[in-house]
Every structure is written in structure tokens, then in C-alpha cells.
Write an enzyme that holds these catalytic residues in place. Structure first.
Site, short mmCIF file in Angstrom:
data_model
loop_
_atom_site.label_atom_id
_atom_site.label_comp_id
_atom_site.label_asym_id
_atom_site.label_seq_id
_atom_site.Cartn_x
_atom_site.Cartn_y
_atom_site.Cartn_z
NE ARG A 1 -3.53 2.61 2.69
CZ ARG A 1 -4.29 2.63 3.67
NH1 ARG A 1 -4.73 1.93 4.47
NH2 ARG A 1 -4.94 3.89 3.51
CG ASN B 1 -11.05 -1.22 -1.03
OD1 ASN B 1 -12.18 -0.92 -1.38
ND2 ASN B 1 -10.85 -0.38 0.29
CB CYS C 1 -18.04 0.40 0.08
SG CYS C 1 -17.11 1.89 0.32
CG HIS D 1 -13.57 3.73 -3.19
ND1 HIS D 1 -12.32 3.09 -2.60
CD2 HIS D 1 -14.57 3.19 -2.10
CE1 HIS D 1 -12.49 2.53 -1.57
NE2 HIS D 1 -13.64 2.81 -1.33
CE1 TYR E 1 -10.98 6.21 -1.39
CE2 TYR E 1 -13.42 6.20 -0.32
CZ TYR E 1 -11.97 5.77 -0.38
OH TYR E 1 -11.61 4.68 0.65
#
Length: 438
Positions: free
Chosen positions: A104, A158, A178, A208, A258
Site C-alpha cells: 500500500r 478493495n 463498502c 469510491h 473519494y
């Protein structure tokens, strides 16, 4: 996310639930929800599956103490063996992170070299995560199907939209989840001083990439209270989204946070270049949480967990699982915001695109509710990102440098051939160990 009022019967029998990625520091949030909402989703056995056995035992120990403190009679099992863990499960929750926080951190940093946002689900970093994740999730799903072909898979992993489409396209019984919608539901309910279950959101878009176009009480036909909420609380809502109040006023809707990566892309990139990545912050937080989880006196989720992310995930997951397994309200009002096949809901997208909208949930799956026509301002961006997601899934399934390049070139936040070329090389370099074809 359960949106409508209903007090029907709980599930007819206690269930076996498996959580793949059960060693996550998120898991105590989920455990707390299972314990508190045991009348909604009775659980006989909860299996936490994770190859990281050191983390798994810390999380599993706290999970058992939470169940004991709250008087839950269900059995909690921990195992690194995926096949044993999912065997006979009625529902399997996926919350894994291929490559961990280290991957990440890379997703959030190398895109900045091209002046592109560094984020784990949006832009080039989001594509990297999809390429790492889709093959792993499909392998897990096949093993679940061999064990129990009737099991439901609830995906919280995700990028949820792309992963859910991969699952559905392969014929799995899957729904994507989500926590963005349930977070808005809770926030608006607090402002309106009503129960969260009374609030119905006109929530529409892709995972998102969503907007709240209406906030109604009692169901989809209730009075829209969003204009009043924006008039009275617009400053606070805008502050939460880190967007100017004037943007919300001009749109007349509430975009998910987002959307800031699209509406204020360059501003976000400038910020990201001056501070540590979110992954670095989370990694440090996880060290503290795991140390807490190892304390035998701790028998509740610590306050620090609220800063980890995933707020209200447990409520959303429990309500969705209960509906899929035959529980929840008995009045036909099991409405949740989920990721599922479009099925004509948004007429400008293919039927097999995966969208995020309110849907009626039963033991047969998700049936999206009708959606009023979208303004081209939103429909255009949805179409563009949906095309990117189509290419992203193809790249995740088939691999190849050219597919990665085409996907990045198609993304609305990239779109220049030189950047797409450079980002392709960076993506492959940083993810080679996770890409079978590289």
C-alpha cells in the site's frame, strides 16, 4: 447497509461465518458488531482465517474476550488453513490486503513521480492493488465453492467494484460492500436526530465514485431532506470532505470523499508530496493496536481502532449477511447499499458493469432499486471510470504490459501516453513478486 425500518425475525438457525483476512487489525470492529448484533445474525461458529499466525492469535484472543464479555455463546476458531476455515461456511467475508501495508505504501508513493495521485484504490495505485488482488480472491472463491457452493461471499476487499465484478463474472454468489454509504447514513441520521435505519440514501455511482443525491426518511419514496441539510450543515459536511462549501452548493449533492481525488486532484498531489503516506500512518497504528490486542485484560475494541478506518463496517456486514442468509426484516424492505451487477439500472452502462446503489437483498441475492436519470456531470464520469474498470479487470485476469498501459491511459486521472508509459514500468517494478506474468 440496512436502510429501511423493519423488525422481522432473525435468521432461523445459527450460522458458520468465515472471515478471510481475520488477522487484520480491522477484525475487532467486526467482532464487536457480531457480538452486539447477535439477534440479527446468530453465529454458532466464527472462523478467522489468515496466514499471518502471529497476528491471527493476537486478534483471535481479543475476539474471544469480546464475545465472552458480551455474553455471545458462539465459538471462535483461528486457522491459517484456508480450506479448513471456509469448509461448510454459510458466508465468507473477504477483507484481505495482498502485499500488506508495504505494498500500500508503494501504491501511495510511486504515482507521485508523474504528478498523479497516490492512493490505494484510485488511479495507478488502485490498478496495482487490483492486479495483485483479483487472482488471489478468485482462487479463494473457487475453494469456497468447492466446499459449499451455496455460500455467500461478501467482499470488503478493495478495489471493491473491480473485485466484485471478477467474482460475479466467474459465477460466484457474491456481493460487494463498502462503508462509505453507511458512514453518510449515520452522519445524516445524527444531524436529523433520527435512527440510522430510518434514513434512506439516494446513493449512486461506482465504488469510491458515488454521490448522495437525496436523503429520505422511511424509504425511497420519503421526502428529500438533503436541500435542508446542505443549507443548515453545509459548512460541516464540506469540511469533512475537504472540499469548498461552494462546490456542494453548486452541485446540490454530497460527493463521497473519494471524489476529492477527481475534483481537487492537483491540490491532493501537492499535499501528498509534503507528508508521509497514509500507509505509513496506518502501519504505525497497527503496531500499537497489535500490542493492545496482546493484553489479556483487554476485552473490547480500543478507541484507537476508530482512527484505523472502516467505521460502521461491522453494522453493514452483519445486516447484509443476515439478509443474504434469510434473516432481517420480514416486510420486503431489506434494502442495502451494495456493489452488484448493473442489470440495466444505469442504462448508459453494460448490464455486467458493477455499480454501487441501494438494492433489495434476499437469499437470492441483490436486486438494484430503480435509479432516477443522472445528470451528465455524473453519468459521464461514471462511464469513463467504468471503462477503466473494464480494462483493469482484463489486465488483472490476463496480464501483460500492454494491457496495463491501455488501462492507465484510459484512466481519467492519467490519460497521457508518456505518464501511462512511465507508470506502467513503475507499477510492474514495484509489484513484480505479485504478478505471475511479469
Amino acid at each position: 447497509m440496512l436502510q429501511s425500518i423493519g423488525g422481522g425475525p432473525p435468521n432461523p438457525r445459527p450460522q458458520k461465518i468465515a472471515v478471510v483476512g481475520g488477522g487484520s487489525t480491522y477484525t475487532p470492529e467486526l467482532i464487536d458488531g457480531f457480538a452486539r448484533l447477535r439477534e440479527t445474525l446468530p453465529i454458532a461458529e466464527l472462523v478467522l482465517v489468515d496466514p499471518a499466525e502471529d497476528r491471527l492469535e493476537l486478534v483471535g484472543g481479543l475476539a474471544r474476550r469480546i464475545f465472552a464479555k458480551q455474553g455471545h455463546s458462539g465459538r471462535i476458531v483461528t486457522t491459517p488453513d484456508l480450506d479448513a476455515g471456509v469448509a461448510g461456511a454459510d458466508a465468507v467475508l473477504l477483507q484481505l490486503r495482498v502485499g500488506g501495508q508495504a505494498a500500500r505504501d508503494q501504491d501511495e508513493t510511486w504515482p507521485l513521480q508523474c504528478g498523479c495521485v497516490g492512493q490505494e484504490t484510485t488511479g495507478a495505485g488502485g490498478l496495482a492493488k487490483a492486479l495483485r488482488t483479483v487472482p488471489v480472491v478468485l482462487d479463494i472463491a473457487e475453494r469456497v465453492r468447492r466446499s459449499n457452493p451455496d455460500a455467500w461471499i461478501i467482499d470488503f476487499t478493495n478495489p471493491v467494484g473491480i473485485v466484485t465484478r471478477a467474482l460475479l463474472q466467474a459465477g460466484h454468489r457474491a456481493v460487494g460492500l463498502c462503508n462509505v454509504a453507511i458512514g453518510f447514513q449515520r452522519r445524516f441520521a445524527k444531524l436529523l436526530d433520527v435512527s440510522p435505519e430510518a434514513v434512506h440514501l439516494d446513493h449512486v455511482g461506482l465504488n469510491h465514485l458515488t454521490w448522495e443525491r437525496g436523503v429520505r426518511l422511511g424509504g425511497p419514496e420519503g421526502e428529500d431532506l438533503l436541500p435542508g441539510l446542505l443549507a443548515e450543515h453545509g459548512d460541516a459536511i464540506a469540511d469533512d470532505l475537504q472540499l469548498p462549501r461552494s462546490v456542494l452548493d453548486r452541485l446540490g449533492v454530497v460527493p463521497s470523499y473519494y471524489l476529492r481525488y477527481f475534483y481537487a486532484h492537483d491540490e491532493v498531489v501537492a499535499e501528498q508530496r509534503t507528508k508521509p503516506s497514509r500507509a505509513a500512518e496506518v502501519a504505525e497504528m497497527e503496531k500499537q493496536l497489535l500490542a493492545m490486542y496482546g493484553d489479556p485484560a483487554l476485552d473490547e475494541k480500543p478507541a484507537l481502532l476508530a482512527r484505523r478506518g472502516g467505521a460502521f463496517y461491522s453494522e453493514a456486514a452483519v445486516a447484509l449477511a443476515a439478509s443474504l442468509l434469510g434473516g432481517g426484516p420480514g416486510d420486503g424492505l431489506n434494502i442495502h447499499v451494495v456493489n452488484t451487477f448493473n442489470q440495466g439500472t444505469l442504462p448508459f452502462l453494460p448490464d455486467d458493469a458493477v455499480i454501487e446503489v441501494p438494492a433489495r437483498i434476499t437469499a437470492a441475492g441483490a436486486e438494484p432499486l430503480p435509479v432516477a436519470e443522472l445528470d451528465p456531470l455524473y453519468a459521464g464520469l461514471i462511464s469513463h471510470v467504468a471503462a477503466y474498470e473494464d480494462l483493469a479487470l482484463e489486465a488483472a485476469l490476463r496480464g501483460g504490459r500492454e494491457r496495463v498501459f491501455r488501462t492507465l491511459l484510459a484512466h481519467p486521472l492519467i490519460g497521457q501516453y508518456a505518464d501511462a508509459d512511465t507508470l506502467t514500468d513503475l507499477l510492474i517494478t514495484h509489484n513484480r513478486e505479485h504478478l505471475a506474468w511479469a
